[in-house]
Scaffold this active site. Structure first.
Site, mmCIF file in Angstrom:
data_model
loop_
_atom_site.group_PDB
_atom_site.id
_atom_site.type_symbol
_atom_site.label_atom_id
_atom_site.label_comp_id
_atom_site.label_asym_id
_atom_site.label_seq_id
_atom_site.Cartn_x
_atom_site.Cartn_y
_atom_site.Cartn_z
ATOM 1 N N HIS A 288 16.719 -4.073 -0.171
ATOM 2 C CA HIS A 288 17.305 -5.414 -0.029
ATOM 3 C C HIS A 288 17.602 -5.774 1.414
ATOM 4 O O HIS A 288 17.444 -6.918 1.826
ATOM 5 C CB HIS A 288 18.580 -5.528 -0.856
ATOM 6 C CG HIS A 288 18.283 -5.702 -2.295
ATOM 7 N ND1 HIS A 288 17.795 -6.889 -2.795
ATOM 8 C CD2 HIS A 288 18.330 -4.850 -3.321
ATOM 9 C CE1 HIS A 288 17.582 -6.737 -4.076
ATOM 10 N NE2 HIS A 288 17.887 -5.512 -4.433
ATOM 11 N N GLU B 239 -8.747 -13.423 -7.728
ATOM 12 C CA GLU B 239 -8.444 -12.133 -7.090
ATOM 13 C C GLU B 239 -9.315 -11.012 -7.632
ATOM 14 O O GLU B 239 -9.056 -9.837 -7.360
ATOM 15 C CB GLU B 239 -6.953 -11.800 -7.215
ATOM 16 C CG GLU B 239 -6.394 -11.845 -8.616
ATOM 17 C CD GLU B 239 -4.881 -11.599 -8.668
ATOM 18 O OE1 GLU B 239 -4.302 -11.126 -7.684
ATOM 19 O OE2 GLU B 239 -4.301 -11.882 -9.729
ATOM 20 N N ASP C 139 -5.502 -8.401 -3.781
ATOM 21 C CA ASP C 139 -6.294 -7.739 -4.821
ATOM 22 C C ASP C 139 -7.786 -7.965 -4.607
ATOM 23 O O ASP C 139 -8.588 -7.052 -4.794
ATOM 24 C CB ASP C 139 -5.883 -8.241 -6.210
ATOM 25 C CG ASP C 139 -4.662 -7.489 -6.714
ATOM 26 O OD1 ASP C 139 -4.643 -6.253 -6.587
ATOM 27 O OD2 ASP C 139 -3.727 -8.139 -7.203
ATOM 28 N N CYS D 123 -2.950 -17.464 -1.384
ATOM 29 C CA CYS D 123 -1.586 -16.930 -1.350
ATOM 30 C C CYS D 123 -1.561 -15.446 -1.014
ATOM 31 O O CYS D 123 -0.491 -14.849 -0.932
ATOM 32 C CB CYS D 123 -0.860 -17.212 -2.662
ATOM 33 S SG CYS D 123 -1.620 -16.407 -4.069
HETATM 34 C C1 PEP Z 1 -2.866 -11.037 -4.214
HETATM 35 O O1 PEP Z 1 -3.386 -10.185 -4.939
HETATM 36 O O2 PEP Z 1 -3.377 -11.439 -3.151
HETATM 37 C C2 PEP Z 1 -1.564 -11.620 -4.575
HETATM 38 C C3 PEP Z 1 -1.044 -12.627 -3.915
HETATM 39 O O3 PEP Z 1 -0.901 -11.059 -5.609
HETATM 40 P P1 PEP Z 1 -0.047 -9.702 -5.536
HETATM 41 O O4 PEP Z 1 -0.005 -9.262 -4.099
HETATM 42 O O5 PEP Z 1 1.279 -10.044 -6.100
HETATM 43 O O6 PEP Z 1 -0.851 -8.802 -6.403
HETATM 44 MG MG MG Z 2 -2.664 -9.878 -6.956
#
Ligand code: PEP
Ligand code: MG
Length: 532
Positions: free
Chosen positions: A179, A420, A444, A491
């Site tokens: 945290h 992904e 991913d 993202c």
């Molecule tokens: C990703 O896989 O790029 C993603 C944003 O998801 P996470 O990192 O939560 O698997």
């Molecule tokens: Mg992911």
């Protein structure tokens, strides 16, 4: 002068200040003060006080909601009562119960859950403090610009610290998802954690240099080192200032608005991201709600969290990703099969499409929260059009159900998919035809395209989003989205890398969702690129 180095990247930034070494009164093991019944009574009173204190703190930080559940958990109570029954004092019984539960958490494979052992310690220290009547503030005497040095800093500690006074944090224990790291990153405070020798090398009032980005702490630096770090600190502050001047800007490529949204894991982070100028939340990782809970969060609990996040976003979008567990993310209360290849196994949408009642509860909560703001729903790890259709069908069934029950929800809730997996890239045109938006998850996508585990240091050089194959996958996804007028965001962590922004713009990306602390940096970089 002594230089100490940690391997964990906690929170970047450079701080120079005096060490405030937290002194905690050592509680000596005490024999029982009365009969078994009297010790049980003492425990009950301490429990009541702890519940009241934590309840009051839930308004300060979401993490205390998890503490509230922990302190009221039957396992803790039963274990303490059993130790008292065996003749231990209430204090000793709490200590032993705490050790047992901590050992259980620390034995888990998942790093995030392992670090929740710190929360158990935090809750139990509060119980002990209430038992011995020692509830003083260990941060009394903290001066402006001090660097806090401690064995471990818990969420309860953080609630007592005036964050605007602190220049840095250094702890002996803790990992990247502790945290203290999350709070430090959110408040742009330099921090180094997991520095094993720190308490042996730092004395109260020592002058410290903390370089969070490098994981370095220098104790009593010599003049030359101090001058060098002062210069670095000023340069770093200048860059941050320039970047943060951009964080509230709206970025345009000609006529086209380029949103720079943020990724968040809880309501606090959503509030912080929006206050820092993010153009919405491009990824709300709903799994944290499930991971921090001792059991499945109810529809009502989820609704409250999603609605609070949506309200914090106001007119801006809140993209709620449905439960993404499995792989490296485990849930203590959900039994996962032992798998040889968990990242290729039962995870994300595969779990949701099998545990349908649980999925329905989440979808209903998301739909209900859609009256509080601009909520969008996003499905993780999609590999076929059929999966998307099945998930959408369940969403529609939830709409019908809510309608019949007279429970309101927004007429339009956009539906998106995470791109992904290589499968999703290959069928991107077909997916685009059946959803409203894409979000490219490069974390991913990179590991699957490159066949290189994202958590395996041995193949880290292969798990590289700059690899030609990954960039090509990103480009193809953007092209497919464009051809069917589907919005396309990114993202994954790659979006937060300002060295990649030009490349991503060249690939056609016009929507970003980044770490909260990178909003200003990426907007600034986009301004540089687009003003050329
Ligand atoms: C990703 O896989 O790029 C993603 C944003 O998801 P996470 O990192 O939560 O698997
Ligand atoms: Mg992911």
């Amino acid at each position: 002068m002594k230089r100490l180095t940690a391997t964990v990247r906690a929170s970047e930034g450079i701080a120079i200040g005096r060490a405030f070494v937290v002194e905690r009164g050592e509680v000596v093991a005490e024999p029982p003060q009365g009969s078994v019944e009297q010790e049980q009574q003492r425990f009950e009173e301490a429990l009541r006080s702890s519940v009241e204190q934590i309840d009051a703190l839930t308004a300060v930080n979401d993490v205390f909601a998890a503490h509230l559940e922990m302190v009221q958990d039957d396992m803790l109570r039963e274990s303490v009562e059993a130790y008292i029954g065996d003749g231990a004092s209430a204090t000793e019984a709490v200590r032993r119960a705490c050790d047992d539960i901590v050992a259980m958490f620390e034995g888990l494979d998942d790093e995030y859950l392992r670090e929740r052992a710190d929360d158990v310690k935090d809750v139990c220290s509060r119980l002990v403090a209430n038992l011995v009547g020692d509830v003083r503030n260990p941060f009394e005497g903290l001066r402006d610009g001090d660097i806090i040095v401690d064995n471990l800093l818990t969420p309860s500690d953080m609630a007592l610290v005036a964050l605007d006074k602190v220049a840095g944090f250094v702890t002996r224990e803790g990992g990247a998802t502790a945290h203290v790291c999350i709070i430090a990153r959110n408040h742009s405070i330099a921090a180094v954690v997991g520095l094993h020798e720190v308490l042996d090398c730092v004395k109260q009032g020592d002058l410290l240099v903390v370089d969070g980005g490098e994981g370095v702490v220098i104790v009593e630096p010599d003049e030359q080192t101090l001058a060098e770090y002062r210069m670095r600190r000023d340069r770093y502050a200048e860059v941050r200032e320039r970047e943060s001047a951009s964080s509230h800007e709206r970025i345009y490529d000609g006529e086209r608005f380029i949103p720079v949204m943020a990724n968040a894991g809880n309501v606090d982070e959503v509030r912080r991201a929006i206050s820092l100028g993010a153009d919405g939340i491009g990824l709300f990782r709903s799994e944290f709600l499930y991971m921090e809970s001792a059991e499945e969060p109810s529809e009502e609990q989820q609704y409250e969290a999603y609605a609070a996040a949506a309200a914090a976003c106001g007119e801006l979008p809140l993209t709620i990703r449905t439960l993404d567990v499995g792989g490296d993310k485990a849930i203590s209360w959900l039994p996962f099969p032992k798998e040889d290849n968990p990242f290729l196994g039962w995870r994300a949408i595969r779990v949701s499409l099998e545990l349908r009642d649980m999925f329905r509860r989440q979808l209903r909560a998301i739909l209900r929260a859609s009256t509080a703001g601009r909520v969008r729903v996003m499905f993780p790890m999609i590999t076929s059009v059929e999966e998307l259709r099945e998930a959408k069908l369940l969403l529609d069934e939830c709409r019908v159900e809510l309608d019949m029950q007279g429970i309101p929800f927004a007429e339009k809730v956009e539906v998106g998919v995470m791109i992904e997996t290589p499968a999703a890239v290959f069928i991107a045109p077909a997916l685009a035809a059946e959803c409203d938006f894409f979000s490219i998850g490069t974390n991913d996508l990179t590991q699957y395209v490159m066949a290189a585990d994202r958590g395996n240091a041995k193949v880290a050089s292969l798990c590289d989003p700059y690899a030609a194959a990954v960039v090509e996958a990103v480009r193809q996804t953007i092209v497919a989205a464009e051809q069917s007028d589907t919005e396309c965001c990114m993202c994954g962590e790659f979006a937060s890398d300002s060295a990649a922004t030009q490349l991503l713009i060249d690939c056609g990306l016009r929507e970003f969702s980044v770490n909260i602390s990178s909003v200003g940096k990426i907007k600034h970089r986009l301004q540089e690129i687009l003003s050329k």
